[in-house]
Design an enzyme around this catalytic site. Structure first.
Site, PDB file in Angstrom:
ATOM      1  N   GLY A   1     -11.193   7.331   5.371  1.00  0.00           N
ATOM      2  CA  GLY A   1     -11.942   7.573   6.607  1.00  0.00           C
ATOM      3  C   GLY A   1     -12.854   8.778   6.549  1.00  0.00           C
ATOM      4  O   GLY A   1     -13.413   9.195   7.552  1.00  0.00           O
TER       5      GLY A   1
ATOM      6  N   SER B   1       0.841  -1.191   0.000  1.00  0.00           N
ATOM      7  CA  SER B   1       0.000   0.000   0.000  1.00  0.00           C
ATOM      8  C   SER B   1       0.878   1.244   0.000  1.00  0.00           C
ATOM      9  O   SER B   1       1.693   1.437   0.915  1.00  0.00           O
ATOM     10  CB  SER B   1      -0.899   0.022   1.241  1.00  0.00           C
TER      11      SER B   1
ATOM     12  N   SER C   1     -13.959   4.598   0.884  1.00  0.00           N
ATOM     13  CA  SER C   1     -12.669   4.141   0.377  1.00  0.00           C
ATOM     14  C   SER C   1     -12.529   2.629   0.560  1.00  0.00           C
ATOM     15  O   SER C   1     -11.884   1.966  -0.243  1.00  0.00           O
ATOM     16  CB  SER C   1     -11.515   4.880   1.060  1.00  0.00           C
ATOM     17  N   SER C   2     -13.167   2.072   1.595  1.00  0.00           N
ATOM     18  CA  SER C   2     -13.024   0.616   1.789  1.00  0.00           C
ATOM     19  C   SER C   2     -13.784  -0.139   0.701  1.00  0.00           C
ATOM     20  O   SER C   2     -13.273  -1.119   0.149  1.00  0.00           O
ATOM     21  CB  SER C   2     -13.461   0.184   3.190  1.00  0.00           C
TER      22      SER C   2
ATOM     23  N   GLU D   1     -16.854  -6.985   3.930  1.00  0.00           N
ATOM     24  CA  GLU D   1     -16.999  -5.945   4.958  1.00  0.00           C
ATOM     25  C   GLU D   1     -17.601  -6.550   6.240  1.00  0.00           C
ATOM     26  O   GLU D   1     -17.154  -6.264   7.347  1.00  0.00           O
ATOM     27  CB  GLU D   1     -17.908  -4.848   4.404  1.00  0.00           C
TER      28      GLU D   1
ATOM     29  N   GLY E   1     -15.633   8.949   4.798  1.00  0.00           N
ATOM     30  CA  GLY E   1     -17.017   8.584   4.522  1.00  0.00           C
ATOM     31  C   GLY E   1     -17.351   8.586   3.043  1.00  0.00           C
ATOM     32  O   GLY E   1     -18.517   8.660   2.672  1.00  0.00           O
ATOM     33  N   LEU E   2     -16.345   8.488   2.183  1.00  0.00           N
ATOM     34  CA  LEU E   2     -16.608   8.391   0.745  1.00  0.00           C
ATOM     35  C   LEU E   2     -16.374   6.960   0.256  1.00  0.00           C
ATOM     36  O   LEU E   2     -16.105   6.717  -0.911  1.00  0.00           O
ATOM     37  CB  LEU E   2     -15.730   9.379  -0.032  1.00  0.00           C
TER      38      LEU E   2
ATOM     39  N   ASP F   1     -22.684   0.956  -0.784  1.00  0.00           N
ATOM     40  CA  ASP F   1     -21.360   1.478  -1.146  1.00  0.00           C
ATOM     41  C   ASP F   1     -20.703   0.643  -2.241  1.00  0.00           C
ATOM     42  O   ASP F   1     -20.169   1.174  -3.214  1.00  0.00           O
ATOM     43  CB  ASP F   1     -20.443   1.515   0.085  1.00  0.00           C
TER      44      ASP F   1
HETATM   45  C1  GLA Z   1     -22.282   3.096   5.358  1.00  0.00           C
HETATM   46  C2  GLA Z   1     -22.670   1.691   4.931  1.00  0.00           C
HETATM   47  C3  GLA Z   1     -23.797   1.718   3.891  1.00  0.00           C
HETATM   48  C4  GLA Z   1     -24.969   2.584   4.354  1.00  0.00           C
HETATM   49  C5  GLA Z   1     -24.466   3.932   4.862  1.00  0.00           C
HETATM   50  C6  GLA Z   1     -25.567   4.745   5.480  1.00  0.00           C
HETATM   51  O1  GLA Z   1     -21.710   3.800   4.292  1.00  0.00           O
HETATM   52  O2  GLA Z   1     -21.561   1.023   4.388  1.00  0.00           O
HETATM   53  O3  GLA Z   1     -24.215   0.409   3.624  1.00  0.00           O
HETATM   54  O4  GLA Z   1     -25.721   1.928   5.319  1.00  0.00           O
HETATM   55  O5  GLA Z   1     -23.434   3.802   5.814  1.00  0.00           O
HETATM   56  O6  GLA Z   1     -26.522   5.045   4.534  1.00  0.00           O
END
Ligand code: GLA
Length: 400
Positions: A136, A82, A141-142, A174, A138-139, A186
């Site tokens: 981290g 990485s 990345s995982s 996940e 919230g977009l 996601d």
């Molecule tokens: C995270 C989870 C998604 C979804 C959102 C909230 O991103 O991975 O599955 O539940 O939170 O909408």
């Protein structure tokens, strides 16, 4: 001061590929027979915490993502480097060790293990991972890392795996290797989202529709709060349990209720009195949010942007007050956005407890919004916001 703008500088795709190849040569000697794939992150425009209730969501991919370069090995060893973490991991293909849940290796090796268990991969490989997503924030990345790994391996080895099956495999990774009982949004958005479109998804039937982003003079602006979602995994699982408690209650009222998706507004009004207040609130959010997604998808399709913006702001209130997954920093970013002329709507996006907001902003208002955020937000919190105006969006796939 802590910064929300920890994103690596925006780089062109060519620069990213050049750097990936240079790193590959450093780690593994040369770049013969290397394949590259990319998967984008996502921002959710409407419908948070609805996917794990069999509901509806409306995400889109962003213009940044995760890149994986890889090459087959003659033996059964897996070696992955990485760039972001400057860390090399090595594992025999057949003796996968569960590493720290939620660490970057758990996503990569989780995908490898699940592909191996399905008989789709039987040789070792070496790989380099890099990206231009804010980790981290919230977009997703995982999810992008999982999808990029699976896509690169599919391209390299040529096994057959339908896109939706790949999405499910990555979601399972996940759950099993990161201990987050996430919904399917996601991974779905990252794998199936399309350039120039948002993705409307029914998380029960998995039917989906690409909706053209006819935004005219408006822009999608993402603001990273700089608050890391450290609580997110445990709080997320608690929210899921609360939703399940509501399902248990309503399934006694009507045996056809198997998820909150099945609870109508009327059923909720008639039978919510017996629920503890927190569970009642969670339920109220999910019911209203599902309706907002349906309405927002129609409005986007017909370019009713003012209406779309109002729904975004209503969604934020509901996530803040009923689902209780916002935080003071996200609330302030939304408030500041809504005070700026030319902003049609704003909301937190994703799981919550930090991460990002998303706003719909007239192009002439972007500068004023940026200025307001950069002045007011640090004055209140010891943080600077990271402001990103989406420049188009990407879709997953092999490169070159
Ligand atoms: C995270 C989870 C998604 C979804 C959102 C909230 O991103 O991975 O599955 O539940 O939170 O909408």
């Amino acid at each position: 001061m802590k910064s929300g703008a920890t994103n690596p500088p925006e780089v062109s795709r060519k620069t990213m590929i050049d750097s990936l190849m240079a790193n590959f040569a450093i780690q593994f000697g040369d770049t013969r027979n290397v394949q590259i794939a990319m998967a984008p992150g996502r921002v959710n425009l409407m419908g948070d915490h609805t996917d794990h209730n069999d509901g509806f969501v409306l995400p889109m991919t962003v213009d940044r993502g995760v890149y994986v370069a890889l090459r087959k090995r003659a033996d059964r060893t897996v070696r992955v480097y990485s760039v972001r973490y400057d860390e090399m991991i090595e594992s025999p293909l057949d003796q996968f060790q569960v590493t720290k849940a939620g660490g970057w290796p758990s996503y990569v090796l989780g995908v490898v293990e699940e592909l191996r268990l399905r008989g789709l991969i039987s040789s070792g490989f070496e790989a380099v991972v890099d990206g231009d997503l804010n980790l981290g924030a919230g977009l997703s990345s995982s999810a992008a890392l999982e999808v990029a790994t699976a896509t690169a391996l599919q391209h390299l080895i040529g096994f057959s795996l339908e896109p939706v099956e790949m999405v499910k495999l990555c979601q399972h990774v996940e759950h099993r290797y990161a201990n987050v009982l996430c919904g399917i949004m996601d991974q779905f958005a990252s794998r199936i989202g399309r350039k120039g479109h948002a993705l409307f998804l029914d998380c029960r039937s998995l039917e989906y529709k690409h909706i053209p982003l006819a935004l005219g003079d408006h822009r999608i602006v993402i603001v990273s709060s700089g608050v890391e979602r450290s609580l997110a995994a445990s709080a997320y699982n608690i929210r899921r349990a609360e939703c399940q408690e509501a399902v248990n209650h309503f399934s006694k009222v009507d045996e056809n209720v198997i998820a909150l998706r099945d609870v109508s507004a009327d059923m909720f009004e008639a039978h919510c009195g017996e629920l503890p207040s927190n569970v009642r609130q969670r339920c109220r959010h999910v019911i209203a949010e599902n309706q907002r997604v349906l309405d927002a998808a129609d409005m986007l399709a017909s370019a009713e942007l003012a209406g779309f913006g109002s729904l975004m702001s209503a969604s934020h209130q509901s996530l803040r007050d009923d689902f209780e997954v916002s935080c003071p920093e996200l609330d302030m970013l939304v408030e500041l956005a809504l005070q700026t002329d030319g902003v049609l709507g704003a909301r937190m996006t994703g799981a919550g407890f930090g991460g990002c907001t998303v706003s719909l902003v007239h192009k002439d208002a972007v500068a004023a919004l940026t200025e307001t955020l950069n002045t007011e937000y640090p004055a209140r919190f010891d943080l600077t916001p990271g402001v990103f105006v989406l420049q188009g969006n990407l879709e997953a796939g092999p490169l070159g």
